[in-house]
Design an enzyme around this catalytic site. Structure first.
Site, PDB file in Angstrom:
ATOM      1  N   HIS A  39       0.839  -1.206   0.000  1.00 25.63           N
ATOM      2  CA  HIS A  39       0.000   0.000   0.000  1.00 25.63           C
ATOM      3  C   HIS A  39       0.875   1.259   0.000  1.00 25.63           C
ATOM      4  CE1 HIS A  39      -2.955  -2.716   2.339  1.00 25.63           C
ATOM      5  NE2 HIS A  39      -3.523  -2.508   1.171  1.00 25.63           N
ATOM      6  N   LYS A  61     -18.194  -7.353   8.032  1.00 23.70           N
ATOM      7  CA  LYS A  61     -16.902  -8.024   8.214  1.00 23.70           C
ATOM      8  C   LYS A  61     -16.036  -7.223   9.175  1.00 23.70           C
ATOM      9  CE  LYS A  61     -13.552  -7.932   5.151  1.00 23.70           C
ATOM     10  NZ  LYS A  61     -12.962  -7.834   3.820  1.00 23.70           N
ATOM     11  N   ARG A  73      -2.225  -6.088  -8.348  1.00 21.43           N
ATOM     12  CA  ARG A  73      -1.130  -7.050  -8.194  1.00 21.43           C
ATOM     13  C   ARG A  73      -1.148  -8.125  -9.266  1.00 21.43           C
ATOM     14  NH1 ARG A  73      -2.967  -7.795  -2.124  1.00 21.43           N
ATOM     15  NH2 ARG A  73      -4.841  -7.332  -3.309  1.00 21.43           N
ATOM     16  N   SER A 110      -2.827  -7.909   2.789  1.00 17.03           N
ATOM     17  CA  SER A 110      -3.175  -7.803   4.210  1.00 17.03           C
ATOM     18  C   SER A 110      -3.702  -9.147   4.713  1.00 17.03           C
ATOM     19  CB  SER A 110      -4.234  -6.720   4.427  1.00 17.03           C
ATOM     20  OG  SER A 110      -3.722  -5.457   4.071  1.00 17.03           O
TER      21      SER A 110
END
Ligand code: ADP
Length: 161
Positions: free
Chosen positions: A22, A46, A95, A133
């Protein structure tokens, strides 16, 4: 220049926790904008591994020396938050192909409902493309070493976690 002409971008994410991946994206985006808001999206369904307060504290300390970077949070739609802070751009990192497939749809939707809100994508550097993460959280849960993946300001104390 009127302040409404400022180029403001929002980098939305869970940042649970913020990783070197990040940081690389936001630092590469920084020259393009007058202000970047790192905005932690609060997901009511969540719950994260780390509290919203902790994630924001970490973001604040990682970017303490960057006057163009602000830290905030939002609930609900990203486009509503962008409207509120007068941001015309979103920043996201890519990514791999699955990031692309997911991000493409979200970006197109945000462009429609956000009335021309545009997403600026940065392809991750190879040395960061394996970092997520999610993986870092798994390593933390297993009490493994995460220092290669996280900014130095983030210290996980396994005695108290
Ligand atoms: P979200 O839960 O919204 O996906 P994340 O905090 O996981 O939030 O990620 C926010 C953004 O950062 C996403 O665009 C994601 O693709 C990007 N990102 C995450 N890790 C990396 C990395 N290692 N390199 C480049 N971009 C990344």
């Amino acid at each position: 220049m009127d302040s409404t002409d400022n180029k403001i971008a929002v980098f939305p994410g869970s940042f649970d926790p913020i990783t070197n991946g990040h940081v690389d994206i936001v630092m590469r985006a920084l020259p393009l904008f007058d202000k970047i808001i790192m905005a932690v999206g609060v997901n009511s369904v969540k719950e994260g591994l780390f509290s919203l307060e902790r994630r924001m504290e970490w973001l604040e300390s990682v970017f303490a020396d960057e006057p163009k970077i602000e830290v905030d949070f939002f609930e609900g739609l990203t486009v509503n938050f962008c409207n509120k802070v007068n941001a015309k751009y979103l920043i996201r990192g890519l990514r791999n192909a699955s990031d692309f497939d997911y991000e493409k749809t979200i970006s197109q939707l945000n462009n429609i409902i956000g009335k021309d809100l545009d997403t600026v994508f940065f392809i991750s550097k190879p040395e960061y493309s394996h970092i997520s993460s999610t993986i870092v959280r798994e390593i933390i849960k297993g009490k493994g070493a995460t220092d290669q993946f996280l900014p130095e300001q983030i210290i996980i104390d396994y005695e108290t976690e």
